[in-house]
Design a protein around this motif. Structure first.
Motif, PDB file in Angstrom:
ATOM      1  N   ASN A 232       2.529   1.389  13.390  1.00  0.00           N
ATOM      2  CA  ASN A 232       3.795   0.919  12.811  1.00  0.00           C
ATOM      3  C   ASN A 232       3.650   0.547  11.341  1.00  0.00           C
ATOM      4  O   ASN A 232       4.634   0.327  10.654  1.00  0.00           O
ATOM      5  N   GLY A 233       2.398   0.469  10.840  1.00  0.00           N
ATOM      6  CA  GLY A 233       2.173   0.231   9.415  1.00  0.00           C
ATOM      7  C   GLY A 233       2.304  -1.204   8.966  1.00  0.00           C
ATOM      8  O   GLY A 233       2.248  -1.481   7.757  1.00  0.00           O
ATOM      9  N   ASP A 234       2.452  -2.150   9.899  1.00  0.00           N
ATOM     10  CA  ASP A 234       2.682  -3.550   9.513  1.00  0.00           C
ATOM     11  C   ASP A 234       1.461  -4.191   8.861  1.00  0.00           C
ATOM     12  O   ASP A 234       1.601  -5.159   8.109  1.00  0.00           O
ATOM     13  N   SER A 235       0.250  -3.704   9.143  1.00  0.00           N
ATOM     14  CA  SER A 235      -0.970  -4.352   8.650  1.00  0.00           C
ATOM     15  C   SER A 235      -1.585  -3.642   7.451  1.00  0.00           C
ATOM     16  O   SER A 235      -2.619  -4.083   6.952  1.00  0.00           O
ATOM     17  N   VAL A 236      -0.980  -2.562   6.982  1.00  0.00           N
ATOM     18  CA  VAL A 236      -1.606  -1.720   5.956  1.00  0.00           C
ATOM     19  C   VAL A 236      -0.842  -1.834   4.644  1.00  0.00           C
ATOM     20  O   VAL A 236       0.359  -1.549   4.590  1.00  0.00           O
ATOM     21  N   ASN A 237      -1.552  -2.263   3.591  1.00  0.00           N
ATOM     22  CA  ASN A 237      -0.949  -2.336   2.260  1.00  0.00           C
ATOM     23  C   ASN A 237      -0.902  -0.941   1.638  1.00  0.00           C
ATOM     24  O   ASN A 237      -1.866  -0.179   1.704  1.00  0.00           O
ATOM     25  N   ILE A 238       0.220  -0.613   1.027  1.00  0.00           N
ATOM     26  CA  ILE A 238       0.407   0.736   0.491  1.00  0.00           C
ATOM     27  C   ILE A 238      -0.612   1.057  -0.583  1.00  0.00           C
ATOM     28  O   ILE A 238      -1.163   2.162  -0.626  1.00  0.00           O
ATOM     29  N   TRP A 239      -0.942   0.081  -1.444  1.00  0.00           N
ATOM     30  CA  TRP A 239      -1.711   0.371  -2.661  1.00  0.00           C
ATOM     31  C   TRP A 239      -3.183   0.041  -2.553  1.00  0.00           C
ATOM     32  O   TRP A 239      -4.023   0.722  -3.160  1.00  0.00           O
ATOM     33  N   THR A 240      -3.530  -1.003  -1.791  1.00  0.00           N
ATOM     34  CA  THR A 240      -4.921  -1.468  -1.805  1.00  0.00           C
ATOM     35  C   THR A 240      -5.742  -0.985  -0.618  1.00  0.00           C
ATOM     36  O   THR A 240      -6.973  -0.991  -0.683  1.00  0.00           O
ATOM     37  N   SER A 266       4.742   0.018   6.633  1.00  0.00           N
ATOM     38  CA  SER A 266       5.917  -0.031   7.509  1.00  0.00           C
ATOM     39  C   SER A 266       7.210   0.123   6.731  1.00  0.00           C
ATOM     40  O   SER A 266       8.230   0.555   7.294  1.00  0.00           O
ATOM     41  N   ALA A 267       7.181  -0.215   5.430  1.00  0.00           N
ATOM     42  CA  ALA A 267       8.383  -0.048   4.611  1.00  0.00           C
ATOM     43  C   ALA A 267       8.719   1.422   4.387  1.00  0.00           C
ATOM     44  O   ALA A 267       9.836   1.749   3.975  1.00  0.00           O
ATOM     45  N   LEU A 268       7.776   2.311   4.677  1.00  0.00           N
ATOM     46  CA  LEU A 268       8.000   3.748   4.489  1.00  0.00           C
ATOM     47  C   LEU A 268       8.380   4.443   5.785  1.00  0.00           C
ATOM     48  O   LEU A 268       8.595   5.658   5.787  1.00  0.00           O
ATOM     49  N   ILE A 269       8.466   3.686   6.895  1.00  0.00           N
ATOM     50  CA  ILE A 269       8.726   4.266   8.210  1.00  0.00           C
ATOM     51  C   ILE A 269      10.045   3.763   8.755  1.00  0.00           C
ATOM     52  O   ILE A 269      10.352   2.565   8.681  1.00  0.00           O
ATOM     53  N   ASP A 270      10.835   4.664   9.322  1.00  0.00           N
ATOM     54  CA  ASP A 270      12.074   4.299   9.993  1.00  0.00           C
ATOM     55  C   ASP A 270      11.724   3.685  11.343  1.00  0.00           C
ATOM     56  O   ASP A 270      11.165   4.354  12.215  1.00  0.00           O
ATOM     57  N   SER A 271      12.044   2.399  11.520  1.00  0.00           N
ATOM     58  CA  SER A 271      11.628   1.693  12.733  1.00  0.00           C
ATOM     59  C   SER A 271      12.299   2.225  13.992  1.00  0.00           C
ATOM     60  O   SER A 271      11.738   2.126  15.087  1.00  0.00           O
ATOM     61  N   ASP A 279      13.292   9.847   1.563  1.00  0.00           N
ATOM     62  CA  ASP A 279      13.831   9.417   0.265  1.00  0.00           C
ATOM     63  C   ASP A 279      12.931   8.360  -0.375  1.00  0.00           C
ATOM     64  O   ASP A 279      12.673   8.399  -1.594  1.00  0.00           O
ATOM     65  N   THR A 280      12.443   7.431   0.429  1.00  0.00           N
ATOM     66  CA  THR A 280      11.547   6.388  -0.087  1.00  0.00           C
ATOM     67  C   THR A 280      10.222   6.982  -0.529  1.00  0.00           C
ATOM     68  O   THR A 280       9.662   6.589  -1.565  1.00  0.00           O
ATOM     69  N   LEU A 281       9.690   7.940   0.255  1.00  0.00           N
ATOM     70  CA  LEU A 281       8.433   8.574  -0.121  1.00  0.00           C
ATOM     71  C   LEU A 281       8.551   9.278  -1.470  1.00  0.00           C
ATOM     72  O   LEU A 281       7.661   9.171  -2.320  1.00  0.00           O
ATOM     73  N   ARG A 282       9.641   9.994  -1.679  1.00  0.00           N
ATOM     74  CA  ARG A 282       9.821  10.715  -2.941  1.00  0.00           C
ATOM     75  C   ARG A 282       9.996   9.743  -4.104  1.00  0.00           C
ATOM     76  O   ARG A 282       9.631  10.049  -5.244  1.00  0.00           O
ATOM     77  N   GLU A 283      10.543   8.563  -3.806  1.00  0.00           N
ATOM     78  CA  GLU A 283      10.740   7.564  -4.862  1.00  0.00           C
ATOM     79  C   GLU A 283       9.425   6.901  -5.260  1.00  0.00           C
ATOM     80  O   GLU A 283       9.213   6.585  -6.440  1.00  0.00           O
TER      81      GLU A 283
END
Length: 486
Positions: A232-240, A266-271, A279-283
């Protein structure tokens, strides 16, 4: 102790009858007989243990009387407590400069100084082994350490670098902390050193143990190769965090977006759908990284009542798979009850190992030479091969008898491997039906069937099933190849 010599000789005969043989390069060497020790399970063991413990107790008492036993205290121990303990047990206090088994009894901050005498002793001993030069002979040409440290397959001598080997073992302990957070060691270390984070993010801290410093010294080895699998991506930081399956950094290389600076994956995944928000990925990412992200297989998590989950699973499983699923669920439930009500913990990996093993068998016939070949392959729950067997024997060239003897050999192999939960599979439906039938047949094949049933009765859980020839390919090849044995 005053025992008669005859009695002592009898006991020594019981102890010294066992023999051992070492395997060197996969070849057993000449057996040898030990002069100490008992075979496991020997009924004499507890009695001899009591006798030895009695002697050991007397030796310790004598050592205490002569002042050979001492107690080491931490420097934080109060003087009053030291005096009370020493006066009560009548022992002397050990000093930091004393040794035990050749090693310092205390290792403080000056670790190099503490172990320097041992290192010097090793260097002096090694210098005696080295060959120097003489006037009439040239000096030995030494092989570079890099060459010696290579494996034998790569042309080296297979020596291990002690520092690298030690780091590898420490990294393995770190991996165990990550993989088994419920173990006692992991819980103790977490409570003391990283109760607000995890092992990979823990800091050294102050006044920590030498063991903890050693674990953290090897942690970069784990950090270099580990990266996240996305659920679900809740524990993974996008950048670090490392989560992109792209060497060598495994991290996002796109320019940091301020509004997503502290965001999780998780901010990049539709729950609701579990799909990526395109759209978020391309941004956020460059075009090539968008393509990499889209190829990541996500671990989908569904919250579903267990009854509905079972119904969905039963709709797609065959009869055999349904039985295996039911057995596994039962073992999970039993494991949970043992932990809740009896406080007995069972590692999930051990639970998986208790599931069924599969033993497939087949047989081939050489009618000209009146011989049969038998092939058996045993796999574990994950499809990994546990054992294979090829066997040839003289026999009446009848295919049914040959297949029956193959089933007998498969059951015997399972017994030799101490397998307690086995699914036997063969492509001879007549033989499978005869094993599962309660009617006794007195023909030649029927006698073998009786032997098979007798062996199966001593096993825990078993079943015999028919499979088509095209699924039993490996056992068939082994059986054919067994006819070529000399």
């Amino acid at each position: 102790m005053g025992f008669e010599e005859k009695w002592v000789d009898l006991i020594k005969a019981c102890v010294e009858t066992v023999s051992y043989s070492l395997m060197i390069n996969r070849t057993p060497q000449q057996p040898f007989h030990p002069s100490r020790g008992l075979r496991q399970g020997d009924p004499l063991s507890p009695y001899l243990f009591i006798l030895c413990s009695e002697i050991l107790g007397r030796i310790l008492n004598k050592a205490e009387e002569k002042g050979y036993i001492s107690v080491y205290f931490s420097r934080n121990t109060r003087i009053e407590a030291k005096d009370a303990i020493l006066s009560g047990v009548r022992l002397s206090e050990a000093r930091s400069y004393e040794k035990y088994l050749g090693l310092p009894s205390y290792v403080g901050r000056q670790k190099v100084a503490a172990f320097r005498p041992i290192l010097e002793s090793i260097r002096n001993r090694m210098s005696n082994w080295k060959w120097g030069s003489r006037e009439e002979k040239t000096k030995t040409q030494w092989i570079p350490w890099k060459q010696m440290g290579k494996s034998k397959r790569e042309g080296g001598l297979g020596y291990r670098d002690f520092e690298d080997f030690n780091l590898a073992l420490l990294a393995k302990q770190g991996w165990r902390i990550i993989q088994n957070p419920s173990s006692l060691a992991a819980r103790v270390l977490k409570a003391k050193y990283f109760f607000k984070s995890d092992f990979l993010k823990a800091k050294v801290g102050s006044n920590v143990s030498f063991l903890w410093r050693s674990f953290l010294e090897a942690r970069p080895i784990l950090q270099e190769e580990l990266f996240w699998r996305i659920g679900n991506g809740d524990s993974v930081n996008i950048w670090t965090d490392k989560w992109l399956p792209r060497p060598s950094s495994f991290k996002v290389q796109s320019l940091l977006k301020a509004e997503f600076a502290a965001s999780k994956v998780s901010a990049l995944i539709d729950s609701s759908s579990g799909a990526w928000k395109m759209d978020t990925l391309r941004e956020v990412f460059r075009h090539e990284e968008v393509e990499v992200v889209c190829r990541i297989p996500k671990l989908k998590v569904r919250e579903l009542p267990f009854k509905e989950l079972c119904k969905d699973i039963f709709d797609v499983l065959d009869d055999h798979s349904t039985v295996v699923f039911a057995e596994t669920v039962y073992m999970i439930w039993r494991r949970r009850n043992n932990f809740v009500f009896e406080n007995r913990f069972m590692d999930p990996n051990e639970l998986v190992k208790t599931t069924n093993q599969k033993a497939d068998w087949d047989a081939s016939v050489d009618r000209i030479k009146s011989r049969i070949g038998i092939g058996v392959i045993i796999r574990d729950w994950n499809g990994v091969v546990v054992a294979t067997l090829k066997h040839q024997r003289e026999s009446f060239p009848n295919s049914v008898v040959a297949k029956t003897l193959g089933a007998l050999k498969a059951v015997s192999l399972c017994q030799q491997l101490l397998l307690d939960r086995v699914i036997l599979e063969g492509d001879a439906k007549v033989v499978v039906d005869d094993i599962n039938c309660d009617v006794v047949k007195w023909n030649s094949g029927g006698m073998i069937i009786q032997d098979i049933k007798h062996k199966l009765s001593s096993m825990g859980e078993w079943s015999v099933q028919f499979i088509p020839r095209n699924i039993n390919t490996i056992a068939h090849i082994l059986a054919k190849d067994a006819l070529k044995l000399s």
